[in-house]
Scaffold this motif. Structure first.
Motif, PDB file in Angstrom:
ATOM      1  N   UNK A 167     -13.668   2.236   1.131  1.00 21.06           N
ATOM      2  CA  UNK A 167     -13.763   0.981   0.406  1.00 21.06           C
ATOM      3  C   UNK A 167     -12.584   0.818  -0.536  1.00 21.06           C
ATOM      4  N   UNK A 168     -12.630  -0.238  -1.305  1.00 18.58           N
ATOM      5  CA  UNK A 168     -11.552  -0.524  -2.261  1.00 18.58           C
ATOM      6  C   UNK A 168     -12.184  -0.761  -3.629  1.00 18.58           C
ATOM      7  N   UNK A 169     -11.558  -0.195  -4.675  1.00 23.39           N
ATOM      8  CA  UNK A 169     -11.980  -0.454  -6.048  1.00 23.39           C
ATOM      9  C   UNK A 169     -10.903  -1.304  -6.719  1.00 23.39           C
TER      10      UNK A 169
ATOM     11  N   UNK B 291      -4.177   2.316   6.555  1.00 25.54           N
ATOM     12  CA  UNK B 291      -4.853   1.552   5.495  1.00 25.54           C
ATOM     13  C   UNK B 291      -6.223   1.082   5.961  1.00 25.54           C
ATOM     14  N   UNK B 292      -6.291   0.574   7.184  1.00 23.13           N
ATOM     15  CA  UNK B 292      -7.573   0.073   7.686  1.00 23.13           C
ATOM     16  C   UNK B 292      -8.586   1.208   7.775  1.00 23.13           C
TER      17      UNK B 292
ATOM     18  N   UNK C 258      -5.578  -2.385  -6.736  1.00 24.58           N
ATOM     19  CA  UNK C 258      -6.635  -1.997  -5.803  1.00 24.58           C
ATOM     20  C   UNK C 258      -6.398  -0.554  -5.387  1.00 24.58           C
TER      21      UNK C 258
ATOM     22  N   UNK D 143      -0.428  -0.004   8.723  1.00 25.79           N
ATOM     23  CA  UNK D 143      -1.657  -0.795   8.709  1.00 25.79           C
ATOM     24  C   UNK D 143      -2.864  -0.019   9.225  1.00 25.79           C
TER      25      UNK D 143
ATOM     26  N   UNK E  54      -9.642   2.199   4.209  1.00 27.18           N
ATOM     27  CA  UNK E  54     -10.487   1.180   3.565  1.00 27.18           C
ATOM     28  C   UNK E  54     -11.883   1.181   4.162  1.00 27.18           C
TER      29      UNK E  54
ATOM     30  N   UNK F 295       0.837  -1.202   0.000  1.00 23.32           N
ATOM     31  CA  UNK F 295       0.000   0.000   0.000  1.00 23.32           C
ATOM     32  C   UNK F 295       0.872   1.253   0.000  1.00 23.32           C
TER      33      UNK F 295
END
Lengths: 265, 265
Positions: free
Chosen positions: A184-186, A176-177, A144, A173, A180, A108
């Protein structure tokens, strides 16, 4: 060759735009035909995974005629000029192979995070346009991205020298959490010939490719000429120092190139 | 509690059946509430990734009340008895954690390949039934299976001791590529509470989890009692030696357990 109002609005809001099937199969075939030659090269620009397969071929526009055409193709260059508001130069040019079975993770990260820290690029007036040379599916390590994450500037990052063969400034982390769960994630999937444009501050990653299908994507990182890098710490073939504006080739340049190849056979 | 004719036919042809939402959120919550206690245990059954996070908790039916109920739940046990044609015992019981960020790959393999080679299980009269404890999506390392690959018996395999912390008999790249190009790949996704049944000879794998969402699946490997293993090379808590037929619990066992937990608080 220009993005619509709707596409411009999506790019602003979400930080990316998909352009499905922008190149046709004959154009893609003309480009991919040169990949075996490139992947067999023993030169520093061709960076390998720890297993030995090619991870990234840098600066292929310098040693491949069809990839040079990709680097000035109007369908890629003109929308970026439109978004960045003026002439652009090629800051980075990558063929990311993500080989079947062995293609490793991209952790990431934000691209501008690296360009700012390593290359002293003044502002995020630079961005990626990615051309799929293979069908990209859920089974071969698609990109992603976190829609909207480009609005929050550059996040703290650590320089990860251990996870893969390639050093990268990666996010922690917890960040990122949180991103997300907010955004969300595409997953950017599409047929070969499709194109993804994304903001240089968008947070993205891609899984290792454990499947039997390769997934090659060309990433053209274009930077506004006024925003050129100030620090030359990385190899010239990773972060280019030639700030000459890209002059778009004719729209049919790949077709002409392919016709010339056939005629020469 | 029984599979339909259509489901039996699909299992025969494709080697798997999905049973979406077989358990409701309250039942799943009753089970997952015990996971933090289990993951914190310092015992050999709790196997860790090289990073230290839990990869697999083996034989949790021996040290967790709700997981013991899963091990004899009629919605899991009865369809397997139907498919295998008689009484079954628990050959293996795994909670596969596939933790956010750190959950590692499961390489391409067949379960019966391992059970035959390591445990001398006579025939593939044994199979897995997998219960999703989290929503399983394209972003957290879903199980990938090759529909129809169970029809070709046991493939050659090599004992991979290097890729992850857990030894596995894995198939070679050429076999995987041929199978994938013939059969395609099915990604088993679904909400928490969904169940996947699959043939012990089906070829499957799962990607590392690079995303921020955990993906815990319970795998109950049930074997026909007549087909019990003949060789006791692996730990008892990996390949069980107690061949007592499973007696199904009442269908509402998890609800009753949850009610008891609430009453005790």
């Amino acid at each position: 060759m220009k993005l619509s109002e709707e596409q411009l609005q999506q790019f602003d809001e979400l930080g990316y735009v998909m352009l499905p099937d922008l190149f046709d199969p004959a154009e893609i075939a003309a480009v991919t035909a040169d990949l075996p030659r490139i992947y067999a090269m023993d030169r520093p620009e061709v960076w390998r995974e720890s297993t030995g397969v090619v991870r990234t071929a840098f600066a292929a526009h310098h040693y491949s005629e069809p990839f040079a055409l990709i680097g000035k193709h109007p369908r890629l260059v003109e929308p970026v000029k439109q978004l960045l508001g003026g002439d652009v130069y090629i800051h980075q040019y990558k063929i990311n192979a993500k080989a079947a079975f062995d293609g490793d993770v991209w952790q990431w990260h934000q691209d501008y995070g690296t360009w700012a820290r390593d290359d002293a690029m003044p502002e995020p007036r630079a961005m990626n346009i990615a051309l799929f040379l293979d069908d990209v599916t859920e089974f071969n390590g698609p990109l992603w991205i976190m829609p909207g994450s480009h609005k929050q500037g550059v996040f703290e990052a650590g320089h990860d020298l251990a996870t893969t063969s390639y050093p990268l400034w990666t996010l922690d982390k917890q960040t990122i959490a949180e991103l997300a769960n907010t955004h969300g994630i595409f997953s950017a999937k599409g047929r070969a010939g499709s194109v993804l444009m994304f903001h240089s501050n968008i947070v993205h990653a891609s899984s290792p490719n454990i499947g039997p299908w390769g997934r090659t994507i060309v990433y053209l990182s274009l930077c506004h000429v006024d925003n050129h890098i100030r620090q030359f710490k990385r190899e010239e073939w990773i972060a280019h120092r030639d700030f000459t504006p890209v002059q778009s080739a004719p729209d049919d340049c790949l077709k002409s190139y392919a016709a010339g190849q056939v005629a020469a056979e």
